[in-house]
Design an enzyme around this catalytic site. Structure first.
Site, short mmCIF file in Angstrom:
data_model
loop_
_atom_site.label_atom_id
_atom_site.label_comp_id
_atom_site.label_asym_id
_atom_site.label_seq_id
_atom_site.Cartn_x
_atom_site.Cartn_y
_atom_site.Cartn_z
N ASN A 80 34.92 35.82 50.75
CA ASN A 80 33.62 35.94 50.73
C ASN A 80 33.19 34.43 51.08
O ASN A 80 33.51 33.47 50.53
CB ASN A 80 33.13 36.51 49.57
N ASN B 67 31.23 27.50 36.31
CA ASN B 67 31.68 27.86 37.79
C ASN B 67 32.26 26.47 38.30
O ASN B 67 31.31 25.74 38.87
CB ASN B 67 30.55 28.48 38.63
N CYS C 116 33.90 27.79 42.89
CA CYS C 116 33.46 28.25 44.24
C CYS C 116 33.81 27.35 45.22
O CYS C 116 33.38 26.35 45.36
CB CYS C 116 32.02 28.44 43.98
N ASN D 121 39.53 31.39 40.30
CA ASN D 121 38.46 31.44 41.19
C ASN D 121 39.20 31.98 42.62
O ASN D 121 40.39 31.78 42.65
CB ASN D 121 37.62 30.28 41.20
N CYS E 151 70.26 57.44 48.76
CA CYS E 151 69.99 56.55 50.24
C CYS E 151 69.62 57.62 51.20
O CYS E 151 70.17 58.80 51.28
CB CYS E 151 71.60 56.16 50.56
N CYS F 41 68.22 54.85 56.08
CA CYS F 41 67.39 54.16 57.13
C CYS F 41 68.08 52.92 57.92
O CYS F 41 67.82 52.43 58.87
CB CYS F 41 66.04 54.02 56.63
#
Lengths: 433, 443
Positions: free
Chosen positions: A76, A135, A138, A203, A346, A349
């Protein structure tokens, strides 16, 4: 029934699940809904000095997805609250009045001078909030203005501002740390030296979630440009767990209460943070992905697990894994294991084979009929086959009993613990005699 | 009054046009982008993957699925088409439940394979929708090859030869190319005129001419082809239909299932296609299932498949049997036709129960009759009119290696040669013969 109530720096809450300072805690409306859903506490989204900040008007979030668009990581570039201080203070007071049993901590970020801090601490005290969180983490926007991680990246500033806060309020002070540093112990020690009651971490992490390959803009993109945002969500949990553990086991900060943050998505994640020394957890991305109801799974799951394990209270869990976190040099070199493939489980794969043959130690045979077996003479017990196997519990690491010969080294497995500090290959090894 | 499933006789329009259209819509609707990514993510990218070994054309399945998962269906389609130029049709008609998907390790893990067939369709549809052809033709070699049969084997052979720069003429007896893709597969497996669209797209490689209405033995002969061309590939399929060898077989409304399917595939309007009220299909393969299910979807009231051996020996896959059952088709096993009764047209079919003995299948003596105003024969096809001079094996054209016949310069593949009669097998045989022809021509 396990007792989930917690007391963190003197603040009581009915469970250890708090919402972190973030968009979900920006307004009275959201916080009331969170408390109705069952959250034990919230850290109100960071307040600043008026005039309020201005956010971008394009995307604020970028994402990294797993299969089926499962959100694995979120980033963000939103700033602290963009609403007037008075509005936030009024709402905080109203919510705290109606929800006295829930923890309500207020996140703060103001310019780096004592007067600003003194002013805002006084204003928050008037609301009846339980505590403040500084804070210092940030990583975007605010840091360019000398706040947020610009403070959190300089231990001296952390100590100074923490000291100002402790001198100017009776409320408990929690210092939120940024992970965008090289050694998390230094900012934690600084917070403690400044008198912090607790630290909270992590943070968000500086990040670009992707690049648009049509216009070559980083994501999230604002009009063709992008900037680093703060990364969070399930993807950051391992980083957060390590940082929490580092502080929990550091002799200088041992015992300092920790609020664990970083990718907590399920009850299990929370239990892991608690075991590594967190006293409670803060959640954001899981709530932003699934809504506030997700806390009900966390409460039920943690309670169920504690009952099954016989833990009566959350404090019984806190720090239980910390003594088992050590430095590499103290790991037992006489602990010898080999991969074992359960042929019943098993599904043939061959992923273990490809991984071992191409990228490891050529220790898995592929035999007629796609039968995969471990060659103990080559297996160094790296665990890669376990990690890439799609069937849980199909490949396991089993210890060679002391006294048996390791076919890889031709040496008898010793029963005694021995580590690198005593190993003959270590130039600095201490002589055994 | 409009016809209904209860109208006696063989009549069209037993169901409303809209109902028939709905019945004949895509059996497996295409995956959208998100569904494809989710389905693709289930692939484990196995080492030396069993699905690849189970594919007659050896498509690199884990690679193409990973290309889908990473958002590149066009790259996935190229990986598919490099091995199987009819990958679009095979994605629709392959019995994946007995091929790649049966071999998928997810079957062992949870009994639910990666949806390889639908993923292949997703990738191939995406590329074909762009209308571009992913391959370019090599410089012309000046060599000419005749291909007999424009079915899967012939098309695959012709495409590969054209890609290598040879000029190819395909001859086909029918009025349209495509072979069984166009005339012999249930309509709901290949909707929207896909078979013709695929042929047109395939031809974009260039260097291929198709001459329809040209049948070997009637309009063409092998000796002339050998003289006029540098090499010949025979992929004309099986034109003959096995007889019931039961009295009454010549009654009206006793038909070959393949003819019914072909007529259905070519019908402009399915509601104009007549079908019986009581339909009996004799046989146990894909053709029997395709005929029976489609008869039911057209509105037949009762459709019964009768197969002479035990259920587990049915050539049609379990999936196909379940599909038939789900559509309301009844399957009776261990009974063989002994007589067809009727007055002008068929009215009943008489069967005798069978038992396996060391000497072979025998009647038990117990008999029963089924009402039938339409009887479809689906007990296998056979090679008809094999050119003189070709060695045969079990009634089909004998081949060695990549489709070499007993005649110099003549190759064969597809249903007219021994081996499994599957579209994907025909494609592999056509492709491999083309590579051998190319090596022979250029060697």
């Amino acid at each position: 029934m396990a007792d989930l109530t917690t007391e963190f720096v003197g603040i009581k809450s009915p469970n250890p699940f708090w919402l972190a300072s973030a968009p979900p805690t920006d307004k009275e409306y959201n916080v009331r809904r969170a408390f109705e859903a069952g959250w034990g506490g919230v850290v109100w989204k960071t307040l600043g000095i008026d005039p309020p900040v201005v956010n971008v008007n394009g995307p604020r979030y970028g994402a990294v997805w797993g299969p089926d668009r499962r959100l694995l990581g979120l980033n963000n570039i939103e700033l602290i609250t963009d609403r007037p201080l008075e509005v936030n203070l009024r709402e905080i007071k109203a919510v705290k009045r109606d929800w006295p049993d829930r923890a309500l901590v207020v996140s703060l970020m103001v310019p780096c001078d004592e007067e600003s801090w003194k002013y805002i601490l006084g204003r928050v005290e008037e609301t009846g909030a339980d505590g403040v969180e500084l804070n210092f983490g940030c990583p975007h926007g605010m840091s360019e203005r000398g706040m947020g991680s610009a403070v959190g990246q300089v231990p001296e500033y952390i100590e100074m501002v923490t000291r100002w806060c402790k001198a100017n309020t009776r409320m408990p002070v929690i210092v939120k740390l940024t992970p965008n540093i090289t050694d998390i112990r230094y900012p934690a020690r600084a917070a403690k030296a400044g008198g912090a009651d607790a630290v909270s971490l992590i943070n968000t992490i500086n990040s670009i979630t992707g690049v648009n390959l049509d216009n070559f803009a980083p994501e999230p993109e604002i009009d063709g440009k992008g900037t680093h945002g703060g990364y969070c969500g399930p993807a950051v949990k391992p980083i957060a767990l390590n940082m929490v553990a580092e502080i929990a086991r550091d002799p200088e900060t041992r015992g300092l209460p920790i609020s664990g943050i970083g990718g907590v998505t399920t009850w299990r994640d929370a239990a892991e943070f608690l075991a590594l020394g967190a006293h409670n957890v803060q959640v954001c991305t899981a709530a932003m992905t699934y809504g506030f109801k997700v806390v009900q799974e966390m409460i039920a799951g943690l309670s169920e697990w504690m009952d099954a394990k016989g833990f009566a209270s959350v404090s019984d869990i806190v720090g239980r894994a910390v003594p088992n976190v050590t430095d590499w040099q103290y790991l037992n070199l006489n602990y010898v294991t080999k991969a074992r493939i359960d042929q019943e489980k098993c599904i043939h794969c061959g992923r273990c084979y490809a991984a071992c043959e191409d990228t490891s130690h050529q220790a898995i045979w592929m035999k007629e009929g796609r039968v995969f077996e471990v060659n103990d003479a080559e297996c160094v017990a790296c665990n890669l086959c376990v990690d890439v196997c799609p069937v849980e519990g199909c490949i396991t690491m089993e210890r060679l009993a002391p006294g048996t010969v390791d076919p890889r080294t031709g040496k008898v497995v010793e029963a005694d613990y021995a580590n690198w500090t005593t190993h003959p290959n270590n130039p600095a090894a201490k002589a055994a005699e | 009054m409009a016809n209904s499933p209860h109208t006696p006789g063989v009549v069209p329009g037993r169901l409303a046009r809209e109902a028939i259209e709905a019945n004949f819509s895509d059996l497996h609707p295409p995956l959208d982008d998100h569904e494809a990514r989710v389905a693709a993510d289930r692939c484990y990218f196995c080492y030396d993957a069993p699905c690849v070994a189970a594919c007659p054309t050896e498509i690199d399945i884990p690679l193409f699925i990973r290309e889908i998962a990473t958002g590149m269906p066009e790259a996935a389609a190229k990986a598919i088409f490099a091995q199987n130029i009819l990958g679009g049709m095979c994605a629709r008609v392959c019995p994946t439940e007995t091929l790649c998907e049966e071999a998928c390790v997810r079957m062992e893990a949870e009994g639910d394979p990666v949806e390889i067939g639908r993923l292949q369709r997703y990738a191939t549809d995406r590329l074909m929708a762009k209308g571009v052809h992913p391959f370019t033709r090599a410089a012309p070699t000046g060599r000419r090859v005749a291909v007999v049969g424009a079915g899967p084997a012939g098309l695959a052979c012709a495409h590969r030869l054209a890609m290598h720069g040879h000029d190819v003429v395909i001859y086909d007896a029918r009025p349209k190319p495509g072979g069984l893709n166009e005339f012999g597969i249930a309509a709901y497996k290949t909707t929207g005129g896909f078979a013709q669209a695929e042929v047109e797209w395939l031809m974009k490689i260039g260097g291929i001419t198709v001459e329809t209405g040209r049948e070997l033995g009637r309009d063409l002969d092998l000796a002339t082809l050998r003289r006029d061309f540098d090499a010949v590939f025979l992929g004309m399929g099986l034109a003959g239909v096995n007889a019931l060898r039961a009295p009454g077989e010549d009654l009206e409304n006793v038909e070959n299932a393949v003819d019914f399917i072909a007529e259905l595939r070519q019908a402009e309007d399915l509601s104009s296609l007549p079908v019986g009220r009581d339909v009996v299909v004799v046989g146990g393969g894909m053709t029997a299932i395709d005929a029976a299910v489609q008869a039911k979807l057209l509105g037949a009231e009762n459709v019964t498949i009768v197969y002479r051996r035990a259920r587990e020996k049915m050539p049609a896959s379990e999936y196909e049997q379940n599909l038939a059952a789900a559509k309301g088709v009844r399957i009776i096993c261990e009974a063989m036709p002994v007589a067809v009764h009727g007055d002008g047209a068929v009215r009943e079919v008489e069967f005798e129960y069978t038992v396996e003995t060391p000497e072979g299948l025998k009647g038990t003596g117990e008999r029963f009759r089924l009402k039938a105003d339409q009887l479809f024969k689906a007990i296998g096809q056979r090679l008809e009119g094999a050119p003189e001079g070709l060695a045969l094996e079990g009634g089909k054209i004998a081949v060695t290696g990549p489709g070499r016949t007993s005649l110099e310069g003549v190759w064969a593949g597809g249903d007219c040669t021994p081996g499994e009669d599957l579209t994907v097998v025909a494609v592999a045989e056509g492709r491999d013969a083309a590579e051998d022809i190319h090596a022979w021509l250029m060697g």
